[in-house]
Scaffold this motif. Structure first.
Motif, PDB file in Angstrom:
ATOM      1  N   LEU A 506      -2.040  -1.875  -7.587  1.00  0.00           N
ATOM      2  CA  LEU A 506      -2.865  -1.313  -6.526  1.00  0.00           C
ATOM      3  C   LEU A 506      -4.344  -1.467  -6.848  1.00  0.00           C
ATOM      4  CD1 LEU A 506      -0.896   1.993  -5.850  1.00  0.00           C
ATOM      5  CD2 LEU A 506      -0.831  -0.110  -4.517  1.00  0.00           C
ATOM      6  N   GLU A 507      -4.668  -1.437  -8.133  1.00  0.00           N
ATOM      7  CA  GLU A 507      -6.061  -1.455  -8.542  1.00  0.00           C
ATOM      8  C   GLU A 507      -6.619  -2.859  -8.729  1.00  0.00           C
ATOM      9  OE1 GLU A 507      -6.018   0.917 -12.074  1.00  0.00           O
ATOM     10  OE2 GLU A 507      -5.220   2.667 -11.033  1.00  0.00           O
ATOM     11  N   CYS A 508      -5.753  -3.843  -8.805  1.00  0.00           N
ATOM     12  CA  CYS A 508      -6.204  -5.211  -9.072  1.00  0.00           C
ATOM     13  C   CYS A 508      -5.638  -6.151  -8.009  1.00  0.00           C
ATOM     14  CB  CYS A 508      -5.756  -5.659 -10.468  1.00  0.00           C
ATOM     15  SG  CYS A 508      -6.284  -7.328 -10.897  1.00  0.00           S
ATOM     16  N   PRO A 509      -6.437  -6.507  -7.001  1.00  0.00           N
ATOM     17  CA  PRO A 509      -5.948  -7.381  -5.928  1.00  0.00           C
ATOM     18  C   PRO A 509      -5.391  -8.704  -6.445  1.00  0.00           C
ATOM     19  CG  PRO A 509      -8.074  -6.423  -5.351  1.00  0.00           C
ATOM     20  CD  PRO A 509      -7.826  -6.074  -6.784  1.00  0.00           C
ATOM     21  N   GLU A 510      -5.977  -9.216  -7.502  1.00  0.00           N
ATOM     22  CA  GLU A 510      -5.510 -10.488  -8.053  1.00  0.00           C
ATOM     23  C   GLU A 510      -4.047 -10.405  -8.469  1.00  0.00           C
ATOM     24  OE1 GLU A 510      -6.418 -13.451 -11.857  1.00  0.00           O
ATOM     25  OE2 GLU A 510      -7.794 -11.832 -11.364  1.00  0.00           O
ATOM     26  N   PHE A 524       8.928   0.132   6.557  1.00  0.00           N
ATOM     27  CA  PHE A 524       7.634   0.715   6.927  1.00  0.00           C
ATOM     28  C   PHE A 524       7.611   2.215   6.618  1.00  0.00           C
ATOM     29  CE2 PHE A 524       5.025   2.532  10.512  1.00  0.00           C
ATOM     30  CZ  PHE A 524       3.798   2.191   9.982  1.00  0.00           C
ATOM     31  N   LYS A 525       8.693   2.899   6.886  1.00  0.00           N
ATOM     32  CA  LYS A 525       8.771   4.342   6.650  1.00  0.00           C
ATOM     33  C   LYS A 525       8.562   4.666   5.174  1.00  0.00           C
ATOM     34  CE  LYS A 525      11.815   8.344   7.241  1.00  0.00           C
ATOM     35  NZ  LYS A 525      13.152   8.804   7.697  1.00  0.00           N
ATOM     36  N   ASP A 526       9.192   3.882   4.300  1.00  0.00           N
ATOM     37  CA  ASP A 526       9.040   4.119   2.855  1.00  0.00           C
ATOM     38  C   ASP A 526       7.602   3.916   2.421  1.00  0.00           C
ATOM     39  OD1 ASP A 526      11.704   4.637   2.745  1.00  0.00           O
ATOM     40  OD2 ASP A 526      12.277   2.729   1.812  1.00  0.00           O
ATOM     41  N   ARG A 527       6.988   2.864   2.939  1.00  0.00           N
ATOM     42  CA  ARG A 527       5.600   2.600   2.555  1.00  0.00           C
ATOM     43  C   ARG A 527       4.663   3.692   3.066  1.00  0.00           C
ATOM     44  NH1 ARG A 527       4.353  -2.422   5.062  1.00  0.00           N
ATOM     45  NH2 ARG A 527       6.465  -2.554   5.935  1.00  0.00           N
ATOM     46  N   CYS A 528       4.972   4.220   4.244  1.00  0.00           N
ATOM     47  CA  CYS A 528       4.168   5.344   4.760  1.00  0.00           C
ATOM     48  C   CYS A 528       4.271   6.549   3.835  1.00  0.00           C
ATOM     49  CB  CYS A 528       4.624   5.731   6.162  1.00  0.00           C
ATOM     50  SG  CYS A 528       4.135   4.556   7.434  1.00  0.00           S
ATOM     51  N   GLU A 529       5.482   6.840   3.367  1.00  0.00           N
ATOM     52  CA  GLU A 529       5.679   7.970   2.458  1.00  0.00           C
ATOM     53  C   GLU A 529       4.913   7.747   1.158  1.00  0.00           C
ATOM     54  OE1 GLU A 529       9.843   8.464   1.968  1.00  0.00           O
ATOM     55  OE2 GLU A 529      10.179   9.203   4.014  1.00  0.00           O
ATOM     56  N   TRP A 530       4.993   6.536   0.599  1.00  0.00           N
ATOM     57  CA  TRP A 530       4.258   6.230  -0.628  1.00  0.00           C
ATOM     58  C   TRP A 530       2.757   6.368  -0.397  1.00  0.00           C
ATOM     59  CZ3 TRP A 530       7.185   0.968  -1.450  1.00  0.00           C
ATOM     60  CH2 TRP A 530       8.511   1.233  -1.809  1.00  0.00           C
ATOM     61  N   PHE A 531       2.323   5.864   0.756  1.00  0.00           N
ATOM     62  CA  PHE A 531       0.891   5.906   1.083  1.00  0.00           C
ATOM     63  C   PHE A 531       0.370   7.330   1.050  1.00  0.00           C
ATOM     64  CE2 PHE A 531      -2.322   6.495   4.434  1.00  0.00           C
ATOM     65  CZ  PHE A 531      -3.322   5.652   3.969  1.00  0.00           C
ATOM     66  N   LEU A 653      -6.679   8.959   9.765  1.00  0.00           N
ATOM     67  CA  LEU A 653      -5.545   8.438   9.016  1.00  0.00           C
ATOM     68  C   LEU A 653      -5.192   9.371   7.867  1.00  0.00           C
ATOM     69  CD1 LEU A 653      -3.517   6.187   8.650  1.00  0.00           C
ATOM     70  CD2 LEU A 653      -5.223   4.878   7.394  1.00  0.00           C
ATOM     71  N   ASN A 654      -6.200   9.913   7.208  1.00  0.00           N
ATOM     72  CA  ASN A 654      -5.979  10.836   6.089  1.00  0.00           C
ATOM     73  C   ASN A 654      -5.193  12.067   6.538  1.00  0.00           C
ATOM     74  OD1 ASN A 654      -6.992  11.666   3.163  1.00  0.00           O
ATOM     75  ND2 ASN A 654      -7.220  13.459   4.471  1.00  0.00           N
ATOM     76  N   HIS A 655      -5.488  12.565   7.740  1.00  0.00           N
ATOM     77  CA  HIS A 655      -4.870  13.798   8.228  1.00  0.00           C
ATOM     78  C   HIS A 655      -3.786  13.553   9.277  1.00  0.00           C
ATOM     79  CE1 HIS A 655      -7.542  16.420   6.024  1.00  0.00           C
ATOM     80  NE2 HIS A 655      -8.561  15.679   6.411  1.00  0.00           N
ATOM     81  N   ARG A 656      -3.330  12.294   9.369  1.00  0.00           N
ATOM     82  CA  ARG A 656      -2.245  11.933  10.289  1.00  0.00           C
ATOM     83  C   ARG A 656      -2.562  12.319  11.736  1.00  0.00           C
ATOM     84  NH1 ARG A 656       3.285  11.818   6.985  1.00  0.00           N
ATOM     85  NH2 ARG A 656       2.524  12.227   4.896  1.00  0.00           N
ATOM     86  N   ILE A 769     -10.074   6.553   2.644  1.00  0.00           N
ATOM     87  CA  ILE A 769      -8.868   5.740   2.449  1.00  0.00           C
ATOM     88  C   ILE A 769      -9.156   4.644   1.423  1.00  0.00           C
ATOM     89  CG2 ILE A 769      -7.116   4.321   3.548  1.00  0.00           C
ATOM     90  CD1 ILE A 769      -7.160   7.172   4.604  1.00  0.00           C
ATOM     91  N   PRO A 770      -8.568   4.702   0.226  1.00  0.00           N
ATOM     92  CA  PRO A 770      -8.825   3.678  -0.795  1.00  0.00           C
ATOM     93  C   PRO A 770      -8.300   2.304  -0.353  1.00  0.00           C
ATOM     94  CG  PRO A 770      -7.759   5.629  -1.745  1.00  0.00           C
ATOM     95  CD  PRO A 770      -7.671   5.769  -0.266  1.00  0.00           C
ATOM     96  N   PRO A 771      -9.042   1.245  -0.616  1.00  0.00           N
ATOM     97  CA  PRO A 771      -8.572  -0.112  -0.267  1.00  0.00           C
ATOM     98  C   PRO A 771      -7.232  -0.438  -0.910  1.00  0.00           C
ATOM     99  CG  PRO A 771     -10.889  -0.141  -0.929  1.00  0.00           C
ATOM    100  CD  PRO A 771     -10.383   1.231  -1.229  1.00  0.00           C
ATOM    101  N   SER A 772      -7.007   0.098  -2.117  1.00  0.00           N
ATOM    102  CA  SER A 772      -5.771  -0.226  -2.838  1.00  0.00           C
ATOM    103  C   SER A 772      -4.532   0.291  -2.124  1.00  0.00           C
ATOM    104  CB  SER A 772      -5.827   0.361  -4.251  1.00  0.00           C
ATOM    105  OG  SER A 772      -5.955   1.769  -4.213  1.00  0.00           O
ATOM    106  N   LEU A 773      -4.660   1.373  -1.363  1.00  0.00           N
ATOM    107  CA  LEU A 773      -3.491   1.938  -0.677  1.00  0.00           C
ATOM    108  C   LEU A 773      -3.287   1.337   0.704  1.00  0.00           C
ATOM    109  CD1 LEU A 773      -3.578   5.736  -1.597  1.00  0.00           C
ATOM    110  CD2 LEU A 773      -2.036   3.963  -2.449  1.00  0.00           C
TER     111      LEU A 773
END
Length: 910
Positions: A506-510, A524-531, A653-656, A769-773
């Motif tokens: 997440l911290e290193c785009p490369e 998509f649902k799983d990624r939303c939960e992780w996010f 986005l932070n507060h849905r 919203i962090p770019p990594s997430l």
């Protein structure tokens, strides 16, 4: 009433005689007449009133049943106190709490009162109801001068209260150095335990009293635990008292290793341990290096236990990562810690600081060999992609103690076949020759993936702590590249590993780019939960919309100037507090709560795209999406407003909270950091996009277009020639470089022309919203996150769909297609709509009003000849789905879902 009248008459007679008020005859009334005089030490008035009265000087009054002698001692009214004593007041009379006048005088430091009470035989050994004597009160408050006088009258300086605590205990707890010395000089027992076994040193350490602890240790205090085994060092570490820990170590050097071992105790708060070790490391360079080396050794031991397959995974994993976090923290804050970005210890640096990592090299070596072993077996078993049966491992000794399993040691060349990972021993011949799956066997990857991933995370942390913030260690990048296949195997097996251990992705785009296809393949649902799990990690639990206690935290906005007033208050607000919750109030209105916040977001959604602010322009493709306005500079505050727009979308986005605004696909790509392509040009200029498509589809060698790598464009209202790259005006576009030309033109039109606006927007967006997430999603999913899941009427969709290239409504493939659309989830229907039209929503009026590149354009399905594994494609400019003539409904559904979940890859344009 009669009693009051009598008292008034007595007062009148007294005044007529010009004399002091006479005392009432009853003690209850008299005492309240005398009390204010005693408190003011008006001894003459008190003496005159008492001279001819029958008042009982020992009369106890009030709820606590104290006498006037208690009052005098408490207030320091020494003249009245002496007067009362001469009148026969009892110096040892105890109130309801058991306190004598001497207790009160000692508690308040009334030296003269104490002396007079002692002259009149006050008993210094009397205990109150809690067992406290006058000496305890002096010790509690550090009244050393008075203590010197009192101890001469004390028969036992170690008299205990109800909890077995002596005056020395309480003086040590409160850090009264001179009082402690006085008590010790007077014979106080330096090692006397209370009822729970706590000594004076224990009490000093429990409150971080460094100087008091030093006095005790200098005078020979023993280092003793209480009856529960809690030591003075335990107390110091629990409280984060680094200075007191330092003193303990000076007198008991063995405690240094005890502190290091405490890093494995998950019951101790990590931040307190950090605080202690941070202080100790600041004392000298040698101490700093000693701490780091010791932590590295403990981490290495724990890491090898983790790699031992019979150890407790959860406990060992937490212990290893905890120690490494502390190690990295101490490394960064050490005395004159380097900040020059040198990857110390990993780039051949032989400085003393680099040597602290040396013990960990053993662990990294074992990690490397494990990954090499698994990679070797993966290569051998490439043919069996569903299960790696050849590396099944019979797990023996499940109840064997973790520490009894030696760490994995790399085998010699050619010996991998018979190696049992984690034990360093050869497998029995029967197991080596018959590697079959059974109930007693487990896949070695399933057994080791989490363990190895935790060690990888530790390795990353150690590499990162030596680099400037934001930079990834070259050694770690090399490590990931070397073990790419195995790490991808781990992530494929358990994608959540990325969030549990592989934070570096997440911290290193490369590095993330190597794994992105695996992540994007997850639901998509799983990624939303992780996010949201990681977006809100570290924040205190609270409602998304709270009611701040502090009025200053409320966003007070004006309805008649909501955009400007909201921009002003949000820019001044505390970002951390806004992340935790939002409270909005409209000026002149009382309403607050989630409904008001929802309304605020709704109104701002419309205001952000209000043409009056010139921030966004309507797109050309579907007519309801918006793109940053390249001419927004006509608004002098446009960049501040773009930043504010980014903050609003980030907050939503932070507060849905959903926003009622839709952007072009290219702008969502800009938010995600995804490069735009020529297909995205259709949103602002469909005809130009078709021209670019034509260039790509045709051989331009002999057409004489005479295009160069420069274009004429509008720059601040004037047409100018802008090079697409240095010297572009003299570089001709050819068949060989036309793809580069198309990409550069696309970037100019879609990115460079609005780069300042994009940068300002992202500055505000990334505050929340962090770019990594956010990179977990593609542009279509981001639209869903921000604007929600639209309702789709499938019957209306069918009614307004056209068919071409050979398809008819009654064809089996078309029947199957609509059956699949009915079967799939609402989310997948939205993905399908996005896939074909570039938009996730249906315009007002339904599918009959869908816009294409040149106006109204119905959803269209075109026939494509079928070949195995062929995926559907789309032409978003004309809302066309190119659907192969699949032989069955099952194949159609499988291929369609694969296409939908692959995001934008594989799209074509008409």
């Amino acid at each position: 009433m009669e009693r009051a009248m009598e008292q008034l008459n007595r007062l009148t007679r007294s005044l007529r005689r010009a004399r002091t008020v006479e005392l009432p005859e009853d003690n209850e009334t008299a005492v309240y007449t005398l009390m204010p005089m005693v408190m003011a030490d008006q001894h003459r008035s008190v003496s005159e009133l008492l001279s001819n009265s029958k008042f009982d000087v020992n009369y106890a009054f009030g709820r606590v049943k104290r006498s006037l002698l208690h009052i005098a001692a408490n207030c320091g009214s020494v003249e009245c106190l002496v007067l009362l004593l001469k009148k026969g007041a009892n110096p040892n009379y105890q109130d309801i709490s058991g306190c004598t006048p001497l207790h009160l005088a000692a508690r308040n430091g009334q030296k003269k009162c104490m002396s007079k009470l002692l002259e009149y035989s006050a008993d210094v050994n009397i205990c109150n109801n809690e067992g406290l004597t006058a000496i305890h009160w002096l010790a509690v408050n550090g009244r050393t001068e008075l203590l010197h006088d009192l101890v001469q009258h004390v028969s036992d300086v170690d008299v205990e209260d109800a909890m077995g605590q002596t005056a020395l205990h309480v003086a040590c707890q409160n850090g009264h150095k001179t009082t402690v010395q006085c008590l010790l000089d007077s014979g106080a027992d330096i090692n006397r335990p209370n009822v729970s076994g706590a000594t004076p040193l224990y009490f000093a350490c429990s409150h971080g009293q460094r100087d008091t602890a030093q006095i005790l240790l200098l005078r020979g205090a023993k280092y003793l635990p209480d009856k529960n085994g809690v030591t003075p060092l335990d107390l110091c570490v629990q409280g984060g008292y680094g200075e007191t820990c330092e003193v303990l170590i000076q007198y008991h050097p063995r405690l240094f290793q005890t502190i290091i071992q405490m890093t494995q105790n998950e019951d101790l708060r990590e931040n307190m341990l950090r605080q202690v070790l941070e202080h100790l490391s600041q004392q000298s360079e040698n101490q700093y290096l000693k701490i780091l080396t010791s932590l590295a050794e403990v981490a290495t031991t724990n890491g090898h236990k983790l790699l031992s397959l019979s150890s407790n995974y959860d406990a060992q994993m937490k212990s290893l990562l905890r120690i490494v976090r502390i190690f990295c923290h101490v490394f960064r804050i050490g005395p004159s810690s380097p900040s020059n970005g040198i990857d110390m210890g990993y780039n051949g640096n032989k400085t003393p600081r680099s040597q602290v990592f040396k013990p960990l090299e053993l662990l990294w070596h074992s990690l490397d060999e494990w990954l090499v072993l698994i990679a070797t077996e993966l290569m051998k078993n490439k043919k069996n992609s569903t299960d790696i049966t050849s590396i099944l491992l019979k797990q023996k000794g499940q109840d064997q103690d973790a520490t009894s399993i030696p760490p994995f040691e790399p085998p010699g060349p050619g010996s991998y076949e018979n190696l049992s990972p984690g034990t360093g021993e050869s497998k029995p011949d029967a197991l080596a020759g018959k590697q079959e799956a059974s109930a007693d066997c487990q896949d070695v990857i399933s057994m080791t993936a989490n363990r190895l991933s935790a060690v990888i995370q530790a390795f990353y942390m150690c590499c990162s702590c030596q680099m400037p913030p934001g930079m990834t260690s070259p050694r770690f990048i090399e490590f990931v590249c070397k073990h790419d296949e195995v790490l991808k195997c781990f992530v494929n097996r358990n994608p959540k590993i990325i969030f549990d251990h592989f934070h570096f992705l997440l911290e290193c785009p490369e590095l993330m780019s190597r794994f992105m296809h695996i992540i994007k393949a997850q639901p998509f649902k799983d990624r939303c939960e992780w996010f949201y799990e990681h977006l809100h990690s570290g924040q205190p639990d609270s409602d998304m919309v709270h009611r701040p206690v502090n009025e200053n935290d409320i966003l007070l906005v004006h309805r008649d100037s909501i955009f400007r007033s909201s921009c002003e208050v949000v820019s001044k607000a505390n970002c951390a507090k806004l992340k935790q919750g939002i409270a909005v109030r409209f000026h002149g209105e009382e309403g607050m709560g989630q409904g008001v916040v929802r309304e605020w977001f709704d109104i701002l959604s419309n205001e952000i795209v209000n043409p009056d602010y010139a921030l966004f322009t309507q797109s050309a493709d579907v007519g309801t999406t918006f793109q940053p306005n390249s001419n927004s500079y006509v608004n002098p505050d446009h960049l501040n407003y773009f930043r504010f727009a980014g903050q609003i979308l980030g907050l939503a986005l932070n507060h849905r909270q959903l926003v009622n605004i839709y952007f072009t696909r290219s702008f969502y790509k800009h938010i995600l950091g995804i490069p735009v392509n020529y297909q995205d040009v259709a949103s602002i200029d469909p005809e130009y996009a078709k021209n670019l498509q034509w260039i790509l589809d045709n051989d331009i060698s002999d057409l004489g277009l005479e295009l160069t790598f420069s274009v004429e464009t509008d720059v601040f209202g004037a047409m100018e020639e802008v090079p697409l790259k240095p010297g572009g005006g003299s570089i001709l576009v050819t068949q060989n470089n036309k793809a580069e030309y198309v990409q550069l033109v696309t970037e100019l039109r879609m990115t460079r022309a609005i780069q300042p606006q994009i940068n300002a927007f992202l500055q505000g967006f990334h505050m929340f919203i962090p770019p990594s997430l956010i990179q977990l999603f593609d542009e279509y999913e981001l639209e869903l996150l921000l604007s929600g899941m639209p309702e789709i009427d499938v019957s209306d969709w069918i009614k307004n769909t056209e068919y071409t290239s050979g398809y008819e409504r009654e064809d089996p493939v078309i029947q199957w297609f609509w059956e699949v659309v009915e079967d799939i989830t609402q989310e997948e229907r939205v993905l399908l709509l996005q896939f074909v039209t570039g938009s996730s929503r249906v315009p007002h009026g339904g599918f009959a009003n869908i816009m294409g590149g040149s106006g109204l354009q119905n959803f269209t399905i075109a026939a494509v000849p079928y070949t195995p594994n062929l995926l559907p494609t789309s032409s978003t400019c004309i809302n066309m789905l190119k659907l192969p003539e699949y032989p069955s409904k099952e194949i159609l559904k499988d291929r369609l879902l694969v296409a939908l979940h692959c995001g934008s890859y594989g799209y074509t344009m008409a």
